[in-house]
Design a protein around this motif. Sequence first.
Motif: not given
Length: 740
Positions: A551-553, A559-561, A599-608, A715-721
């Motif tokens: 989901l996060v990925d 977002i980056n596109l 957004w990425l901060g919500t998942n440990e796999n995407f945290r530096v 997610l609602p904010q992302l869906i709006k985006l």
Amino acid sequence: MVAKPFYRNLFGLGIFCLFSVQVFSQSFSSVQKIIERRFPAIEGKVVFEKLNISGLDSATYFVKNGQLHIAASTTSAASYALYDYVKKYCHSSLSHTGDNVQIPKVLPATKTKIGVHAAYPLRYALNYCTYNYTMSFWNWQQWERELDWMALNGVNLMLAPIGTEAVWQRTLEQLSFSDKEIRDFIPGPAFNAWWQMGNLEGWGGPVSDAMINHWTSLQKKILARMKALGIEPVVQGFVGIVPSALKRHFPEADIINQGNWCGFQRPNVLAAKDSLFKKVANLYYKNFKLLYGGDFKYLGGDLFHEGGKTSAINLAEEGKLVQQNMQQNFPGATWVLQGWQDNPKAKMMTELNPKLTLIIDLLGDRTETWLQRNQYGNFPWIWSTISNFGGKTTTGGTLLRVLTEPKKAERIFGKKCTLQGTGIIPEGIENNAIIYQWTLDGAWEKTVPSIQNKLADFVTSRYGENNKDLNEAWQYLLQTIYNGREPGIQGGQGGYESIFCARPDTNFIATTSCCGPTRLWFDPELLVQAALHLSKVAGQFKGVGSFQYDLVDTWRQVINLKARDVYALLMEAYRKNDVLAFEKNKENFNRLLLLQDRWLGTNENFRVGKWLNEAKNLLPDGADKKLCELNARTQITYWGPNDSRTMLHEYANKEWQGILKDLYYRQWQQFFMYAEAKMEGKRISYPDFFTIEKRWSELQNEYTVIPQGDAEAMLPQLIKLSGYSFDLGNEKEVDFFHDK
């Protein structure tokens, strides 16, 4: 002869049976240990039996009276059969991108006996680069998990180059090298791969004895576990790559300077015909055996990887002598070579023994080098997929080629086909779970499977169930990031890279790293649809790590596109000197970048913090911690060397929370200041992005690995985006840009 009482015969028979069961049980005890570690819910419910057949690995399994019965010819086959049952009947799976383990108390029935039979003898894993872009700072617990995953996926041949540092340290001491000369040769913990491939020496060091001892201890554990799991290691052989300082000690020896690689001084090559070659090789192998034993069947090592100078070398003679030396030290061992660019060079192979040589065709998912080179001169070879370059947070691959290309080779060459198996060769492995699983599955499939049936099985095991929205999401993923059907369709290496991680430029940014794709090969709107379908069922999979990762990925890529579109508008405004439009799009770009960070901060796999804390926790000493962290930060930014002209910057870029805000956001602000000043006609210097990256790499500020924020609530904010609107039933909605 006096007859023994009947009860004594029964007693003896009982002892014999007990002994037989114990011997049999011990033969698969390592698989039972995997069950204890990964699937404790079925501990004590699995019975193994030895399948006495010759030929390729085979196994059968069935469930009777609540117990899973597995009959297997090898440990590898037993492990693969176990995982086949877990995936298909328990709807559970493990991956580098999240697990889903929800095994029912009562084992599901199989109805019939299920067979799994290898189509090829070998299932290969890992790239030298994987050991750095993913595994630089792994501890034993992480390696234990990795080896379990390898075994469950049927891997029986794996690259294992860790611990070579101690071999070289001892060897060079015996050649009268000073301590400084030795440490100038051995690289830091994030750059061992390119040292072993002959691309550089010393970069990222000097390393301490504690670090060298750590690698040695870790390798001993890895090798012991690999042996227990039936995985043959490919250890590092001696092929003539030597320190550049060796020339000072032996000025008369035939030592060939190999020039530079990406700005680094390459190690030299010691000609195999020189008498010094045998001396160094014998010391190397003697020290290797003292540290790790002498029971190895596969030796790795490539000459002239990505360049080097060969004009002064008789390549046919060189290859022959290197292999002969290997045989003298490890009789019967196979030399494993990487099929990459023009490596191994055709002339060098002319005198090699095909029965003692194995070629790993690295780019099978993107090229047909195996076909163009006629199976590397009809040598044994393995079809492999890289799929990821630099360990970047890019997702993508060529799923159809993964399923079809090995069978295509069989069809083309028929009985003359020398294909030995399939392999996964990612530069970074914490991504693309479907690519790795399907590639390794291919070694157990006699024919090309139905992609839709295989996808349905994958989705069910990855999430625990399949439904309309999950299926729809993956149909869109098949049409987008996994739709690289033809070789080179992406116009570069790996998945499409994030604009956020690129060094800003007023010219069009085609790619973030030196070698990334230069164009998008799919309609981004289709990827939005995949993200939306995953969002619709997010509430059902809160505790499923694999779903949360996907989901996060997926939204990460959306977002980056979106940001790329905004960047294009920015540059249009810049060219037209439209200050108002530039300011508007600058703000939109900044909002998207900060949104991505949160957004990425919500998942440990995407945290530096995950990567950096692994580095800092590798060794206890403060100096080692500092060096490891410096290595970790350097690798994911400017890479090296310490030269602003380095072409390797951002080769291993990471779209991770923390670095996005603290480094990339700062770079973009510097760029915006520059662009605005230029539009106003002011004289201003172009931002020095190399210095900004280098300064960040030298910092020691803390980053946590603990997730922050609620992905589902966001997610609602992302869906709006995305431009769409539908109700997820969330009670809480978050304003991404202002909520604290």
